[in-house]
Design an enzyme around this catalytic site. Structure first.
Site, PDB file in Angstrom:
ATOM      1  N   CYS A 145      -8.497  -6.589   2.540  1.00 19.44           N
ATOM      2  CA  CYS A 145      -8.650  -5.185   2.920  1.00 19.44           C
ATOM      3  C   CYS A 145     -10.094  -4.725   2.815  1.00 19.44           C
ATOM      4  O   CYS A 145     -10.476  -3.744   3.424  1.00 19.44           O
ATOM      5  CB  CYS A 145      -7.788  -4.308   2.036  1.00 19.44           C
ATOM      6  SG  CYS A 145      -6.166  -4.996   1.821  1.00 19.44           S
TER       7      CYS A 145
ATOM      8  N   THR B  61       0.840  -1.198   0.000  1.00 20.75           N
ATOM      9  CA  THR B  61       0.000   0.000   0.000  1.00 20.75           C
ATOM     10  C   THR B  61       0.877   1.251   0.000  1.00 20.75           C
ATOM     11  O   THR B  61       0.656   2.181  -0.796  1.00 20.75           O
ATOM     12  CB  THR B  61      -0.939   0.005   1.235  1.00 20.75           C
ATOM     13  OG1 THR B  61      -1.733  -1.184   1.197  1.00 20.75           O
ATOM     14  CG2 THR B  61      -1.836   1.229   1.242  1.00 20.75           C
TER      15      THR B  61
HETATM   16  N1  PLP Z   1      -2.117  -5.058  -3.854  1.00 16.29           N
HETATM   17  C1  PLP Z   1      -2.620  -6.292  -3.862  1.00 16.29           C
HETATM   18  C2  PLP Z   1      -2.877  -6.958  -5.165  1.00 16.29           C
HETATM   19  C3  PLP Z   1      -2.900  -6.961  -2.665  1.00 16.29           C
HETATM   20  O1  PLP Z   1      -3.407  -8.192  -2.702  1.00 16.29           O
HETATM   21  C4  PLP Z   1      -2.646  -6.288  -1.439  1.00 16.29           C
HETATM   22  C5  PLP Z   1      -2.996  -6.930  -0.159  1.00 16.29           C
HETATM   23  O2  PLP Z   1      -4.029  -7.540   0.008  1.00 16.29           O
HETATM   24  C6  PLP Z   1      -2.098  -5.002  -1.474  1.00 16.29           C
HETATM   25  C7  PLP Z   1      -1.852  -4.422  -2.692  1.00 16.29           C
HETATM   26  C8  PLP Z   1      -1.765  -4.255  -0.212  1.00 16.29           C
HETATM   27  O3  PLP Z   1      -0.607  -4.835   0.346  1.00 16.29           O
HETATM   28  P1  PLP Z   1      -0.088  -4.507   1.812  1.00 16.29           P
HETATM   29  O4  PLP Z   1      -0.857  -5.415   2.711  1.00 16.29           O
HETATM   30  O5  PLP Z   1       1.362  -4.865   1.793  1.00 16.29           O
HETATM   31  O6  PLP Z   1      -0.296  -3.073   2.072  1.00 16.29           O
END
Ligand code: PLP
Length: 383
Positions: A327, A74
């Site tokens: 999320c 993120t």
């Molecule tokens: N992008 C994708 C495709 C994801 O699956 C996720 C997490 O679920 C994220 C971004 C966000 O990752 P992070 O948990 O490291 O912030």
């Protein structure tokens, strides 16, 4: 076999024992700050950080100076998108992305739209793929950035990145790709794929949570970013803040292991995933595998059932699956990914994501399949 069963590895993975072992000394004995370059403690910590940077670079075919540590994908996505938007403002204010991206990309783009950037959200077909002609049509002189994820977190669908990169570069635009779900499941080579900016996150490939990185291309083209976190000038002034050394060591070790893990996933995990799908298709009526006719991650299966996913999930509390990305699973909304692929709200409400991992066994899948069959039979008797 122990229950509950975990089939939600795309949400997060457990830390691999070798990763944990590598991390442990950095919580206690080896506690120094990598920015303390005036003494040997700090210099040793800095060496460890640089080693992890090399491990990441080697894994994705980059060079160490192209890697910036972040708290995960993120943050890396925010740095990439806002960083390009700010830096290349004088060139243009146009960004292209895709409707099926993760919220980290979509919400960052929405934020930029509120700040005078123009964002185009490309449609996808029933397999979740973008149309390359659509991309060509939308590119213009003002397009500074194109964001297309490598593999989708909900369906596992893999985009044709090489072809996308060729088109984007012909237009002299920058290509950013979210590879969060791809590492540890498929080989990722930034040179071969032509990616200019790429995020990754350790907790998706058997590393710790809160640890990730952004790859920033230095040559052909050289990409510059405006920093989004200001402070002590860490990470070449691109991301200030004291480095989380245990998490960085864990990320380095996890990505080193990811070559072996990818091989395992592409053989063993894929076989199990295919077994789950073929058995359900054979034994349960009105089942549909989402994105089945295109290239997908070896561990991911998004399945549409004849009953609501919430009913199924509530009745199989000892099997951990999900209806969307981790999320957004707190929000009871149908998946934006599935709706974009042409499913109706009603159909999207019947889909469940199964994501398998290196610990998944056939026994666990048999248990899950029997449970699903029983719930669906009971449900049809009741209705
Ligand atoms: N992008 C994708 C495709 C994801 O699956 C996720 C997490 O679920 C994220 C971004 C966000 O990752 P992070 O948990 O490291 O912030």
């Amino acid at each position: 076999m122990k229950t509950p069963i975990y089939l939600d590895y795309n949400a997060t993975t457990p830390v691999h024992s070798e990763v944990l072992e590598a991390m442990l000394p950095y919580f206690s004995n080896k506690f120094a700050n990598a920015a303390s370059k005036s003494h040997t403690f700090g210099l040793s910590a800095d060496k460890v950080v640089e080693n992890a940077r090399k491990q990441i670079a080697t894994s994705i075919n980059a060079v160490a100076q192209e890697i910036v540590f972040t708290s995960g994908s993120t943050e890396a996505i925010n740095l990439a998108i806002k960083g390009v938007a700010e830096k290349y403002k004088s060139k243009g204010n146009h960004i292209i992305t895709v409707k099926t991206e993760h919220k980290a990309v979509l919400d960052t783009c929405k934020y930029l739209e509120e700040n005078n950037y123009r964002v185009i959200y490309l449609n996808v077909d029933e397999n979740g793929l973008i149309n390359l002609d659509d991309l060509k049509k939308e590119l213009n002189d003002e397009t500074i950035l194109v964001c297309v994820m490598l593999a989708n977190n909900e369906t596992g669908v893999i985009q044709p990145m090489k072809e996308i990169a060729e088109i984007v570069h012909k237009n002299n635009s920058i290509l950013m790709s979210d590879a969060t779900q791809a590492i540890g499941k498929t080989n990722v080579d930034v040179q071969e794929l032509g990616i200019d900016l790429m995020c990754l996150s350790a907790h998706k490939f058997y590393g710790p949570k809160g640890s990730g990185a952004l790859y920033i291309r230095r040559k052909n083209p050289r990409v510059s970013l405006s920093p989004q976190i200001h402070g002590g000038g860490h990470e070449n002034s691109l991301r200030s803040g004291t480095l989380n050394i245990p998490a960085i060591v864990g990320l380095g070790k996890a990505i080193e292991l990811s070559a072996v893990i990818t091989e395992w996933q592409q053989s063993k995990t894929k076989k199990l995933r295919d077994y789950l799908e073929s058995t359900l298709l054979k034994e349960v009526e009105e089942i549909k595998i989402i994105g089945a006719s295109t290239e997908r991650l070896p561990n991911t299966s998004n399945i549409q059932f004849p009953i609501k996913s919430n009913t199924l999930i509530k009745k199989m509390m000892d099997v951990a699956v999900s209806t969307g990305s981790a999320c957004t699973s707190a929000k009871p909304e149908p998946s934006h990914v599935l709706l974009s692929m042409g499913l109706s709200k009603e159909e999207a409400d019947k889909c469940i994501r199964f994501s398998l991992g290196i610990k998944t066994t056939k026994e666990e899948l048999d248990y899950t399949i029997e449970k699903i069959k029983k719930i669906i039979t009971e449900n049809s008797v009741l209705s």
